[in-house]
Design an enzyme around this catalytic site. Structure first.
Site, PDB file in Angstrom:
ATOM      1  N   GLU B  90     -61.413  94.940  34.059  1.00  0.00           N
ATOM      2  CA  GLU B  90     -61.751  96.272  33.553  1.00  0.00           C
ATOM      3  C   GLU B  90     -60.513  97.124  33.309  1.00  0.00           C
ATOM      4  O   GLU B  90     -60.480  97.938  32.380  1.00  0.00           O
ATOM      5  CB  GLU B  90     -62.704  96.976  34.526  1.00  0.00           C
ATOM      6  CG  GLU B  90     -64.115  96.411  34.520  1.00  0.00           C
ATOM      7  CD  GLU B  90     -64.236  95.096  35.263  1.00  0.00           C
ATOM      8  OE1 GLU B  90     -63.287  94.728  35.995  1.00  0.00           O
ATOM      9  OE2 GLU B  90     -65.265  94.416  35.113  1.00  0.00           O
ATOM     10  N   HIS B 159     -73.956  97.086  41.118  1.00  0.00           N
ATOM     11  CA  HIS B 159     -74.779  97.075  39.903  1.00  0.00           C
ATOM     12  C   HIS B 159     -75.799  98.190  39.887  1.00  0.00           C
ATOM     13  O   HIS B 159     -76.736  98.159  39.098  1.00  0.00           O
ATOM     14  CB  HIS B 159     -75.518  95.745  39.760  1.00  0.00           C
ATOM     15  CG  HIS B 159     -74.634  94.559  39.556  1.00  0.00           C
ATOM     16  ND1 HIS B 159     -73.765  94.116  40.506  1.00  0.00           N
ATOM     17  CD2 HIS B 159     -74.495  93.714  38.495  1.00  0.00           C
ATOM     18  CE1 HIS B 159     -73.130  93.048  40.061  1.00  0.00           C
ATOM     19  NE2 HIS B 159     -73.542  92.785  38.840  1.00  0.00           N
TER      20      HIS B 159
END
Lengths: 109, 360
Positions: B90, B159
């Site tokens: 990321e 998540h």
């Protein structure tokens, strides 16, 4: 519908292949996530592979005694287009349920 | 440089908020029913078609079409130069966005899940949010960062998190979250034509819900695309929410009506900057407010909302602003998320606490 292929993962540290012992599912069958798919044997152990996802089995690769290389296709699932590849599960839309009732004396000034 | 990026795309974004064209009710050819997935996919497709400088990338965004199918088919249609996969890194995805934005592109990166944004915080906070300021406006950062956000899909750790307060705290960032397919389509098209970095938080538990999307017009009532939106009018209390909690608050409002309580639901939409005027306008009428969010309570955005309401409505408020939120714990996996995310009864309790509050 979309097809998702699941390749044979590395089942140990640097193993390159595994031998199919027994398939526990067959084409056309609907499987759930974590359901055992196949028993395979590596140079280290015999293990059952759990399904990485829910879906309908379209194809399986290799019969008992066949060797499959790590990274080669093991099984192909069919899933609805909008759930292909998803992590987690699609929430079910349910009728709202309540236990709490409201009570109030509302002055309207 | 920033002008060339925006040229020709502003019109599409702005025209959606323009209410000057009166369309007779019942004859809306532009309205179609689609899921939020489809609405976002369509918005991205149109952004790519409108702006040759727009590029989409992230983990599995290209060939697979995204784990939630949001970028499905876009690589095949617009090419692998404009829609492509990245390594699982990321910090690299957002670092690359900085360079692309400097070079005149409009990057639309995806961080696959909320919790995966943490490794990229340095690039987001120290580069993307500040480059325009640091360079005295010569290096704007038109980066639209899509983040599938919030909980509700029984996914593992990292998540199901709600990062809005974290991002809203950073000067230079804008933060927005759509609550339904119509909002998703228009807010993404709007965000992706801004010259500033926008964190676009997609409520992943609502991806599959279908709804009517009027692609021609965003706010039929003539509201601003940067403002909050009243989703249901009511007299007694305002529920303030965003993302997936808007749908739940609308359910709660229906249930409260059974008890004779008339609830207004305000979809905040923009979490930075917050539409303080809309908050004030709503609560001045209802005189009571409850803010609902999935994020933990402490230093959550609910505190900011409560303060804005208190500031503008102190004299008319009948009770302190109540907060119904997640808990101050890491987001729980599995079935426990039903206990963590504000459910109907917890929201009703919050409403009841406000209704029965007595001064002095």
């Amino acid at each position: 519908m979309a097809e998702i292929s699941f390749p044979l993962p590395d089942l140990g540290e640097g193993l390159i292949e595994a031998t199919v012992l027994e398939w526990l599912v067959s084409p056309g069958e609907q499987v759930e996530r974590n359901q055992p798919l196949v028993e395979v044997e590596t140079t280290k152990s015999a293990v059952e592979l759990p399904s990485p996802q829910a879906g309908k089995v379209v194809r399986i690769y290799g019969g008992p005694g066949d060797k499959i290389n790590v990274g080669e296709p093991l099984i192909v699932f069919e899933v609805p287009d909008n759930t292909a590849g998803i992590v987690g599960t699609v929430p079910k839309e349910e009728a709202p349920k309540r236990r709490v009732r409201l009570s109030a004396v509302l002055d309207e000034d | 440089m920033s002008n060339s990026i925006l040229e020709g795309t502003n019109a599409a974004g702005e025209s959606t908020a323009d209410d000057t064209v009166a369309t007779p009710a019942g004859s809306e050819p532009a309205t179609t029913v689609m899921s939020m997935q489809q609405a976002l996919n369509r918005a991205l497709d149109e952004v790519l078609a409108d702006n040759p400088k727009a590029v989409i990338f992230g983990e599995d965004c290209g060939r697979l079409g995204g784990v939630f199918r949001i970028t499905d088919g876009l690589q095949a249609k617009h090419g692998a130069q404009r829609v492509f996969d990245t390594p699982l890194a990321e910090s690299g995805i957002l670092g690359m966005s900085v360079g692309l934005a400097m070079a005149g592109f409009h990057p639309i990166p995806e961080v696959q899940f909320d919790g995966f944004a943490y490794p990229a915080i340095n690039q987001i906070v120290c580069q993307i949010a500040r480059m325009n300021y640091r360079s005295r406006g010569t290096l704007p950062m038109p980066v639209t960062l899509r983040v599938p956000s919030f909980g509700g899909i029984r996914a593992p750790e990292h998540h199901g998190e709600s990062l809005e307060a974290l991002f809203a705290h950073v000067p230079g960032l804008k933060v927005v979250s759509p609550s339904n397919p119509h909002e998703a389509y228009h807010l993404l098209k709007y965000a992706a034509t801004r010259p500033d970095p926008v964190i676009f938080m997609e409520p992943k538990s609502r991806y599959w819900q279908k709804g009517e999307v009027d692609t021609a017009r965003h706010d039929a009532g003539g509201g601003s695309p940067t403002g909050a939106k009243v989703m249901r009018e009511g007299r007694h209390l305002t529920l303030v929410a965003w993302g997936a909690m808007v749908a739940r608050c609308l359910q709660v409002a229906e249930l409260a009506a059974e008890d004779g309580i008339d609830i207004e639901v305000l979809d905040l939409r923009w979490l930075k900057p917050i539409d303080a005027e809309a908050l004030a306008a709503s609560v001045r009428r209802t005189r009571r407010a409850v803010v609902v969010h999935e994020a933990p309570l402490t230093s959550g955005l609910g505190a900011e909302v409560a303060q804005l309401i208190t500031q503008s409505c102190f004299d008319t408020l009948r009770a302190p602003v109540e907060r119904v939120t997640g808990f101050d714990v890491p987001y729980p996996s599995g079935d426990l998320e039903d206990e963590y995310i504000p459910n109907i009864d917890r929201i009703l309790f919050g409403i009841q606490r406000v209704l029965e509050y007595k001064r002095g």
